[in-house]
Design an enzyme around this catalytic site. Structure first.
Site, PDB file in Angstrom:
ATOM      1  N   ASP A   1      51.235  58.144  51.638  1.00  0.00           N
ATOM      2  CA  ASP A   1      50.427  57.617  50.548  1.00  0.00           C
ATOM      3  C   ASP A   1      51.050  56.302  50.090  1.00  0.00           C
ATOM      4  O   ASP A   1      52.192  56.315  49.637  1.00  0.00           O
ATOM      5  CB  ASP A   1      50.297  58.615  49.403  1.00  0.00           C
ATOM      6  CG  ASP A   1      51.611  59.346  49.039  1.00  0.00           C
ATOM      7  OD1 ASP A   1      52.374  59.696  49.939  1.00  0.00           O
ATOM      8  OD2 ASP A   1      51.836  59.551  47.846  1.00  0.00           O
TER       9      ASP A   1
ATOM     10  N   GLU B   1      64.449  53.833  49.567  1.00  0.00           N
ATOM     11  CA  GLU B   1      63.399  54.730  50.062  1.00  0.00           C
ATOM     12  C   GLU B   1      62.741  54.182  51.322  1.00  0.00           C
ATOM     13  O   GLU B   1      62.349  54.925  52.211  1.00  0.00           O
ATOM     14  CB  GLU B   1      62.360  54.848  48.931  1.00  0.00           C
ATOM     15  CG  GLU B   1      61.147  55.668  49.230  1.00  0.00           C
ATOM     16  CD  GLU B   1      60.027  55.380  48.232  1.00  0.00           C
ATOM     17  OE1 GLU B   1      60.003  54.274  47.644  1.00  0.00           O
ATOM     18  OE2 GLU B   1      59.173  56.263  48.059  1.00  0.00           O
TER      19      GLU B   1
END
Ligand SMILES: OC[C@H]1O[C@H](O[C@H]2O[C@H](CO)[C@@H](O)[C@H](O)[C@H]2O)[C@H](O)[C@@H](O)[C@@H]1O
Length: 573
Positions: A323, A526
């Protein structure tokens, strides 16, 4: 031609929303209201929607709601920044207070046998720092959550675990696979097993492993990698009890992913039917953790049915773990054209194929030959489906398959070449990770050549896609640790010299990029920018996060496998 170019003008022209919806709690509904007020109160750049849904109540819900009604009694419902901040301070505990730091039970500063192939002192020192980050990411659920679950969106878990980091304060499903791989390199076998215990407890309670351990994640799962986690731990420890405990849970998870909502049938050119998986969230409202934003995206739809359909696409995309990405958009420049539920994703089906192989392996270990036989048969059937539905001979890649709109799960759809999405995504190479494919040397060599000429291989690793959408985090030039790992490990497990050379090269680029970014910023990220070695990634609906569970896990795994010679430079070339 790419399937995306064959889309009808409005994907929602005959949209209907008939799928299941899992109810949420009154606390989550109230916190969405608080989040909406925060959205109106703060500047967009200073606001993270998730912070407000992760707040814990200090007092009971109804008293808190009454107090909030009082401060919102203005003409247009707006609240001044001062009143809002006072209200938050008085009535809530901060986001993150529901989890408490806990010393990992098996952490050692330099474990015996740690990364034996890393000889370079600089790299070794850094690897020990990354190993040390497990102490920062280790958490257990606070006693308040166990005693008063009604005050928290956090879900109770039986034992301590690892979080990804920063805004991701809770346990996540698929992240846990790479966290476990890193923990195994760090010799923290008991912590790795504890993570599996927590995921099994979610599976036992809900019937599937949740996206994450929060009340607002109960409406969906995430890429199913629990069997792979158990496999890796068993491989290192030979723990048969773990396998015995996990097998019934995995059989339940397999049912979930092969239930009606997650499967579609494709009728191929040889007259065979193939049942394949898709993502499909049990939700048709804004995602609570991002509802203020989701509502604004959906505002272009005037019809309730269209809005609900779009909300399900948003939640289903979150279930995919990707996403968001142009991969799921029928029109890559129009975010509201997300159509995840009408796609058979090649990586999801690789994961369910892996689940079949792992379950067969575990069943053999516990002596259940009938289950082993059934699941081996299922894996061979799915392998055939890979060849018929996903494989694209000209590209030398497996590609996502686009379903026709309005298709019902039980009605077979006839396979059409034009429904293969021929856009290049890193996910097209994920099947390499599965031994049934990486053991086929000519196939691996063809796919390796395709990867080399795909445009995805960049200075600092594999890009997620070739499209620089500017705002989607799962697109160019972002690179994500899980993707690097699965492709590298798949190539490396093969018998092809060229594929293994490419695997080592990608791993080295990734390690360098992570190292240089760490030296510059003092943290692991991340995601990374694969165009520029040493820069972290950007884009998406939340700020880039640090910590970071899966990035740490992949770096440690790569260093364990490939090592780093004494005299080899670690800087960006
Ligand atoms: O709040 C937005 C989304 O955040 C999560 O997704 C992202 O972070 C996860 C944790 O690292 C990761 O598993 C996922 O791949 C990322 O896209 C969450 O999982 C989503 O459901 C959520 O909508």
């Amino acid at each position: 031609m790419a399937a995306a170019n064959h889309s009808p003008s409005s994907p929602y022209s005959c949209a209907k929303d008939s799928g299941p919806v899992i109810p949420t709690t009154s606390l989550v509904t109230f916190l969405e209201r608080v989040q909406e007020t925060a959205f109106q109160t703060y500047e967009r750049s200073k606001f993270d929607h998730k912070d407000f849904i992760d707040l814990s109540l200090k007092f009971d819900l109804s008293t808190t709601v009454k107090a909030f009604d009082e401060i919102s009694k203005t003409e247009n419902g707006s609240v001044s920044t001062k009143d809002f901040e006072e209200f938050i301070g008085k009535w809530f505990k901060s986001a993150g207070e529901d989890l408490v730091y806990v010393e990992p039970m098996d952490f050692e500063t330099e474990p015996y046998g740690f990364l034996p192939k890393v000889e370079n002192p600089e790299v070794r020192a850094w690897a020990l720092e990354v190993h040390g980050l497990w102490k920062k990411l280790s958490r257990e659920v606070s006693s308040s959550v166990h005693d008063h679950p009604e005050l928290h969106t956090l879900l109770p878990l039986p034992v301590p675990g690892m979080i990804p980091g920063s805004r991701f304060r809770e346990v996540y499903y698929w992240d846990s696979y790479w966290v476990i791989r890193g923990l195994l390199a760090s010799k923290m076998h008991e912590t790795a097993k504890a993570i599996v215990t927590n995921l099994i407890s979610l599976l036992d309670t809900y019937g599937y492993v949740l996206n994450g351990a929060r009340a607002y994640y109960t409406n969906r799962s995430q890429p199913p990698l629990l069997s792979a986690m158990v496999y890796e731990i068993y491989n290192r420890t030979g723990d048969v009890d773990l396998v015995k405990k996990a097998l019934p849970a995995l059989l339940k998870e397999y049912q979930f992913w092969n239930s009606e909502i997650h499967t579609m049938i494709i009728h191929d050119a040889e007259n065979c039917n193939h049942s394949l998986n898709r993502y499909y969230a049990m939700w048709n409202k804004p995602r609570p953790e991002a509802s203020a934003i989701d509502k604004r995206f959906a505002s272009k739809f005037l019809n309730v049915n269209e809005k609900q359909k779009f909300y399900r696409e948003l939640a289903s995309t979150a279930e995919s773990g990707w996403d968001f990405s142009t991969r799921w958009m029928r029109n890559p420049s129009e975010f509201t054209s997300l159509s995840t539920t009408t796609i058979l994703p090649v990586d999801l089906n690789a994961f369910t194929l892996r689940m079949e192989l792992d379950i067969a392996f575990f069943a053999k270990i516990v002596g259940d030959d009938a289950i082993a036989e059934d699941f081996l048969t299922a894996s061979h059937t799915r392998k055939k489906a890979f060849n018929s539905v996903f494989w694209n001979e000209n590209m030398g890649q497996w590609v996502d398959y686009w379903l026709n709109y309005g298709a019902e799960p039980k009605e077979p759809q006839t396979w059409e070449a034009q429904n293969q999405n021929q856009n290049v995504f890193a996910s097209n190479f994920v099947p390499l990770w599965i031994d049934l494919f990486n053991s086929d040397t000519p196939l691996v060599e063809k796919v390796t050549r395709s990867l080399q000429s795909s445009g995805l291989l960049c200075a600092a690793g594999i890009a997620t896609s070739l499209t620089n959408s500017g705002h989607q985090c799962r697109d160019f030039p972002n690179g994500w640790a899980p993707i690097q790992h699965m492709i590298v490990e798949g190539l490396w497990r093969s018998a092809s010299t060229e594929a293994r050379k490419v695997a080592r090269d990608i791993a080295e680029r990734w390690i360098r990029a992570n190292y240089v970014a760490y030296k510059k910023t003092g943290t692991m990220h991340e995601k990374y920018n694969v165009e520029k070695c040493g820069e972290y990634g950007a884009g998406g609906i939340y700020r880039p996060q640090t910590g970071f569970g899966w990035s740490n896990g992949v770096v440690l795994t790569f260093l364990e496998e490939f090592g780093w010679p004494k005299d080899q430079n670690i800087d960006c070339n």
